[in-house]
Design a protein around this motif. Sequence first.
Motif, PDB file in Angstrom:
ATOM      1  N   ARG A   2      20.978  24.125  80.727  1.00  0.00           N
ATOM      2  CA  ARG A   2      22.148  24.229  81.544  1.00  0.00           C
ATOM      3  C   ARG A   2      21.875  24.259  83.118  1.00  0.00           C
ATOM      4  O   ARG A   2      21.252  25.509  83.535  1.00  0.00           O
ATOM      5  CB  ARG A   2      23.235  25.419  81.196  1.00  0.00           C
ATOM      6  N   VAL A   3      22.227  23.479  83.675  1.00  0.00           N
ATOM      7  CA  VAL A   3      22.323  23.254  85.238  1.00  0.00           C
ATOM      8  C   VAL A   3      23.401  24.213  85.826  1.00  0.00           C
ATOM      9  O   VAL A   3      24.535  23.817  85.316  1.00  0.00           O
ATOM     10  CB  VAL A   3      22.083  22.033  85.714  1.00  0.00           C
ATOM     11  N   PHE A   4      23.179  24.666  86.950  1.00  0.00           N
ATOM     12  CA  PHE A   4      24.410  25.360  87.637  1.00  0.00           C
ATOM     13  C   PHE A   4      25.192  24.416  88.193  1.00  0.00           C
ATOM     14  O   PHE A   4      25.414  24.042  89.548  1.00  0.00           O
ATOM     15  CB  PHE A   4      23.992  26.329  88.766  1.00  0.00           C
ATOM     16  N   VAL A   5      25.859  23.529  87.083  1.00  0.00           N
ATOM     17  CA  VAL A   5      26.766  22.259  87.891  1.00  0.00           C
ATOM     18  C   VAL A   5      27.726  22.613  88.712  1.00  0.00           C
ATOM     19  O   VAL A   5      27.734  21.859  89.796  1.00  0.00           O
ATOM     20  CB  VAL A   5      27.368  21.683  86.390  1.00  0.00           C
ATOM     21  N   LEU A  40      17.413  15.471  91.750  1.00  0.00           N
ATOM     22  CA  LEU A  40      17.165  16.750  91.098  1.00  0.00           C
ATOM     23  C   LEU A  40      15.895  17.012  90.579  1.00  0.00           C
ATOM     24  O   LEU A  40      15.374  16.102  89.874  1.00  0.00           O
ATOM     25  CB  LEU A  40      18.344  17.299  90.312  1.00  0.00           C
ATOM     26  N   THR A  41      15.217  17.887  90.855  1.00  0.00           N
ATOM     27  CA  THR A  41      14.128  18.310  89.978  1.00  0.00           C
ATOM     28  C   THR A  41      14.098  19.706  89.075  1.00  0.00           C
ATOM     29  O   THR A  41      14.651  20.675  89.717  1.00  0.00           O
ATOM     30  CB  THR A  41      12.826  18.755  91.121  1.00  0.00           C
ATOM     31  N   GLU A  47      13.188  29.352  86.759  1.00  0.00           N
ATOM     32  CA  GLU A  47      14.403  29.967  86.879  1.00  0.00           C
ATOM     33  C   GLU A  47      15.551  29.141  88.104  1.00  0.00           C
ATOM     34  O   GLU A  47      16.497  29.530  87.966  1.00  0.00           O
ATOM     35  CB  GLU A  47      14.121  31.408  87.554  1.00  0.00           C
ATOM     36  N   ARG A  48      14.747  28.310  88.890  1.00  0.00           N
ATOM     37  CA  ARG A  48      15.521  27.824  89.720  1.00  0.00           C
ATOM     38  C   ARG A  48      15.353  26.165  89.561  1.00  0.00           C
ATOM     39  O   ARG A  48      14.369  25.866  89.126  1.00  0.00           O
ATOM     40  CB  ARG A  48      15.503  28.185  90.897  1.00  0.00           C
ATOM     41  N   ASP A 121      17.965  24.604  96.717  1.00  0.00           N
ATOM     42  CA  ASP A 121      17.390  25.097  95.460  1.00  0.00           C
ATOM     43  C   ASP A 121      18.668  26.064  94.782  1.00  0.00           C
ATOM     44  O   ASP A 121      19.372  26.821  95.694  1.00  0.00           O
ATOM     45  CB  ASP A 121      15.944  25.939  95.192  1.00  0.00           C
ATOM     46  N   ALA A 122      18.788  26.203  93.630  1.00  0.00           N
ATOM     47  CA  ALA A 122      19.694  26.967  93.041  1.00  0.00           C
ATOM     48  C   ALA A 122      19.353  27.481  91.397  1.00  0.00           C
ATOM     49  O   ALA A 122      18.339  26.820  91.109  1.00  0.00           O
ATOM     50  CB  ALA A 122      21.175  26.214  92.926  1.00  0.00           C
TER      51      ALA A 122
END
Length: 127
Positions: A2-5, A40-41, A47-48, A121-122
């Motif tokens: 799950r990406v921090f969409v 995106l990578t 963690e990010r 990054d996130a």
Amino acid sequence: MRVFVAALLSLLIAVPAVAQDVPIGTLPSGTTPTAYRLDLTVDPEQERFTGHAEIDVTLDKDTSGLFLHGRGLKVTRAFARVGNRTVAATYKEVNTTLGVVRLDFASALPAGKAVLLFDYDAPFGEG
């Protein structure tokens, strides 16, 4: 995975900053996003994730700063491109609860078309 969409999508709203008051409701009008490009990578073992975003915008008037949404993003580079000119920008999250960000340019951007560019990054989202 799950990406921090929410953080990514929040980059897609850019509007001109009016005065220095941080908006707590609807962001001010004045900038219209017209196209978005994301690179995106993503490695689920980390963690990010990292990203590069480009947002084509049309500015209603000259501006030296914008408010936009970008909760939790660690922006390492922000700038605008107007024609052949590149304008450096500073990116600062000014309201962490709402994720409101202030983007200030080294020199004013003229009314018309521009591209906002970000490297960041996130964290991945939870839940």
